[in-house]
Design an enzyme around this catalytic site. Structure first.
Site, mmCIF file in Angstrom:
data_model
loop_
_atom_site.group_PDB
_atom_site.id
_atom_site.type_symbol
_atom_site.label_atom_id
_atom_site.label_comp_id
_atom_site.label_asym_id
_atom_site.label_seq_id
_atom_site.Cartn_x
_atom_site.Cartn_y
_atom_site.Cartn_z
ATOM 1 N N ALA A 110 0.731 -0.973 0.155
ATOM 2 C CA ALA A 110 0.478 0.238 0.349
ATOM 3 C C ALA A 110 1.120 1.387 0.258
ATOM 4 C CB ALA A 110 -1.075 0.309 1.087
ATOM 5 N N PRO A 113 1.216 7.964 -0.716
ATOM 6 C CA PRO A 113 2.183 8.959 -1.723
ATOM 7 C C PRO A 113 4.048 7.694 -1.971
ATOM 8 C CG PRO A 113 2.561 9.438 -0.062
ATOM 9 C CD PRO A 113 1.872 8.673 0.882
ATOM 10 N N GLY A 114 4.577 6.563 -1.342
ATOM 11 C CA GLY A 114 5.530 6.266 -1.760
ATOM 12 C C GLY A 114 7.271 6.672 -1.151
ATOM 13 N N LYS A 116 7.636 6.032 2.660
ATOM 14 C CA LYS A 116 8.023 4.459 3.256
ATOM 15 C C LYS A 116 8.688 3.293 2.071
ATOM 16 C CE LYS A 116 5.640 4.590 7.176
ATOM 17 N NZ LYS A 116 4.251 5.138 6.553
ATOM 18 N N GLU A 134 0.294 -0.317 -5.475
ATOM 19 C CA GLU A 134 -0.923 0.961 -5.062
ATOM 20 C C GLU A 134 -1.993 0.751 -5.850
ATOM 21 O OE1 GLU A 134 -1.956 3.477 -2.992
ATOM 22 O OE2 GLU A 134 -3.372 3.498 -3.165
ATOM 23 N N ARG A 139 -4.246 8.061 -6.797
ATOM 24 C CA ARG A 139 -2.554 8.064 -5.425
ATOM 25 C C ARG A 139 -1.880 7.677 -6.361
ATOM 26 N NH1 ARG A 139 -3.386 9.365 -0.041
ATOM 27 N NH2 ARG A 139 -2.280 7.731 0.300
ATOM 28 N N CYS A 232 -1.273 4.820 10.356
ATOM 29 C CA CYS A 232 -0.621 5.775 11.737
ATOM 30 C C CYS A 232 -2.404 6.223 12.654
ATOM 31 C CB CYS A 232 -0.740 7.165 11.211
ATOM 32 S SG CYS A 232 -1.997 7.526 9.314
HETATM 33 N N1 SAM Z 1 2.628 3.873 2.806
HETATM 34 C C1 SAM Z 1 2.750 4.931 2.100
HETATM 35 C C2 SAM Z 1 4.083 6.221 2.582
HETATM 36 O O1 SAM Z 1 4.219 5.610 3.468
HETATM 37 O O2 SAM Z 1 4.326 6.979 1.835
HETATM 38 C C3 SAM Z 1 1.625 5.493 2.985
HETATM 39 C C4 SAM Z 1 0.499 3.784 2.435
HETATM 40 S S1 SAM Z 1 -1.192 5.297 3.233
HETATM 41 C C5 SAM Z 1 -1.386 5.236 4.977
HETATM 42 C C6 SAM Z 1 -2.418 3.481 2.939
HETATM 43 C C7 SAM Z 1 -2.057 3.517 1.513
HETATM 44 O O3 SAM Z 1 -3.035 2.513 1.549
HETATM 45 C C8 SAM Z 1 -3.447 4.308 0.712
HETATM 46 O O4 SAM Z 1 -2.498 5.174 -0.323
HETATM 47 C C9 SAM Z 1 -4.772 3.635 0.589
HETATM 48 O O5 SAM Z 1 -4.636 4.264 -1.554
HETATM 49 C C10 SAM Z 1 -4.165 2.516 -0.018
HETATM 50 N N2 SAM Z 1 -5.274 1.460 0.368
HETATM 51 C C11 SAM Z 1 -6.762 0.952 0.260
HETATM 52 N N3 SAM Z 1 -7.235 0.050 0.079
HETATM 53 C C12 SAM Z 1 -6.638 -0.465 -0.118
HETATM 54 C C13 SAM Z 1 -6.630 -1.698 -0.101
HETATM 55 N N4 SAM Z 1 -7.251 -2.316 0.652
HETATM 56 N N5 SAM Z 1 -5.430 -2.857 -0.241
HETATM 57 C C14 SAM Z 1 -4.167 -2.071 -0.726
HETATM 58 N N6 SAM Z 1 -3.759 -1.087 -0.414
HETATM 59 C C15 SAM Z 1 -4.823 -0.073 0.086
#
Ligand code: SAM
Length: 439
Positions: A110, A113-114, A116, A134, A139, A232
């Protein structure tokens, strides 16, 4: 100064039950203070930055807090990938990775925005591969942009649901990061929206979504592989609440220890919270799991490929493997892993070198920002000229030999320019252009 939208009343009540009155009071106070700004410098893009004499982030060697939040949009170095603006707690990922054995095949499930994912690339240090995924169509382009700015070639990007990935690939990955979508209590300091949208039902629905994604993550994890789970938010249902299920699925908890003075709060069996009243953070939860078994060897490379191409600009010698996928010419430092053709909705594999427009190959923005394109000629621009370039304007002409050169700022490449007679044409991607006015 308190945030513009009050912390929901039922959240404050819940906090009292969850942590006890005293801790809840200090935590809510911390959640009501303005958010912190922290940045992580790119390890391979040194530049004379203006952020001197500010406090270091204790758990990352290249990161610091800023006293004020400048307009990053108006800093050309930001667009060149010289640094990434990242919540300090997210950078704890580096300390986790330092405590695991080296793992060469990573999946960020997931990723947008990238932030991690860029940290994972730094840890891989040009070895192995990261597949950053993603599923969200809005996004995904942000992920693409972040990953291009970081400039590493050992990355693949796809836009798939975790189940699609698990069905197609099976237990392949030595390391999986699942930074799950969550109810976002750790965003309360920064985003009014996070406060507005919070409610107990959201916590339950996020826990359910996470449960579903975790199931697929386990299917994608190789024997002997490690799963890093993070959110988070502070809701136990979305965090250590998943532990029982993971134990039942046969995963082993990995208990990690960090310096006491960082201020982490540990939970059983293996989770830990970064709370904003204990540490200079917005808030995050992490836990690490291991699938029993012997880690399989690094996957077989796919048959060697070197598709030659007649291009209008030189390609870095470092790209020993080159191939065309979906109208784009990609390069990588070594062979792709054999399973790449099975990756659902694969969008990028290595560094995008060129793209085909109306039958002609043009240099790709990804190549301009590649860490391996040291030989690309640069046209140095001053701050205001660089900003105008990033807005889509053409810089004034100076004599240059090559047709394709990269605009640059403080030695950092920004994007392509094409010489046409006695002028330059701006080839900075439309979608990335700065719309904000000011200097
Ligand atoms: N890891 C990212 C970073 O550090 O920049 C932040 C990730 S954010 C907390 C969670 C992400 O999970 C979002 O971009 C969201 O679109 C995506 N997401 C939502 N539903 C999901 C799913 N069922 N499976 C995988 N990713 C999903």
């Amino acid at each position: 100064m308190s945030a513009p939208f009050e912390i929901p009343k039922n959240y404050a009540e819940l906090a009292g039950k969850r942590w006890g009155e005293t801790t809840a009071k200090q935590r809510l106070e911390a959640l009501n203070t303005p958010s912190l700004t922290s940045i992580r410098f790119h390890p391979q893009r040194p530049f004379p930055h203006p952020f001197s004499n500010t406090q270091k982030v204790p758990w990352h060697p290249n990161a610091q807090f800023l006293q004020q939040r400048p307009s990053f949009t108006l800093d050309p170095a930001f667009h060149a990938g010289a640094y990434y603006v990242q919540e300090s707690a997210s950078m704890i990922l580096k300390a986790i990775l330092d405590r695991l054995p080296p793992l060469l095949l990573w999946l960020d499930l997931a990723a947008a925005p990238g932030g991690k994912s860029t940290l994972l690339l730094e840890q891989l240090n040009h070895q192995g591969w990261l597949l950053a995924n993603e599923p969200d169509g809005k996004r995904f382009p942000i992920l693409q942009d972040t990953m291009a700015r970081w400039g590493y070639a050992n990355q693949m990007l796809c836009r798939a649901w975790p189940k699609q990935l698990a069905d197609a690939l099976g237990p392949l990955f030595h390391g999986i990061l699942l930074d799950a979508p969550c109810s976002g209590e750790g965003m309360f300091r920064k985003e009014t929206h996070a406060r507005k949208q919070w409610n107990p039902e959201l916590v339950q629905s996020c826990a359910q979504t996470q449960h579903g994604i975790l199931k697929e993550a386990i299917r994608l994890l190789a024997p002997g592989g490690y799963l890093i789970y993070s959110t988070c938010t502070f809701a136990p249902e979305e965090n250590e609440g998943h532990a029982q299920e993971l134990l039942q699925q046969g995963l082993e908890p990995v208990r990690l220890k960090f310096p006491e003075n960082w201020g982490l709060t540990y939970t059983d069996p293996n989770g830990f919270y970064a709370y904003p009243d204990q540490m200079p953070v917005e808030g995050l939860f992490f836990m690490v799991w291991k699938k029993p078994g012997q880690q399989p060897p690094y996957p077989e490379p796919s048959p060697s490929k070197m598709e030659p191409m007649d291009l209008p600009m030189p390609v870095p010698d470092a790209f020993s493997h080159r191939m065309v996928h979906q109208n784009t010419y990609f390069g990588s430092l070594g062979p792709l892993p054999h399973f790449w053709p099975q990756i659902p909705n694969l969008r990028s594999l290595g560094t995008p070198i060129a793209y085909n427009k109306n039958g002609r190959w043009l240099p790709h923005h990804g190549l301009a920002l590649s860490l391996h394109a040291q030989k690309t000629p640069l046209l140095p621009l001053e701050n205001q000229e660089a900003l105008r370039y990033l807005r889509g304007e053409n810089p004034s002409y100076r004599e240059v030999e090559q047709t394709w050169i990269s605009a640059s700022y403080q030695g950092l490449p920004l994007g392509w320019l094409k010489k046409a007679g006695k002028r330059f044409n701006n080839h900075y991607p439309e979608a990335l252009r700065i719309r904000m006015q000011g200097s």
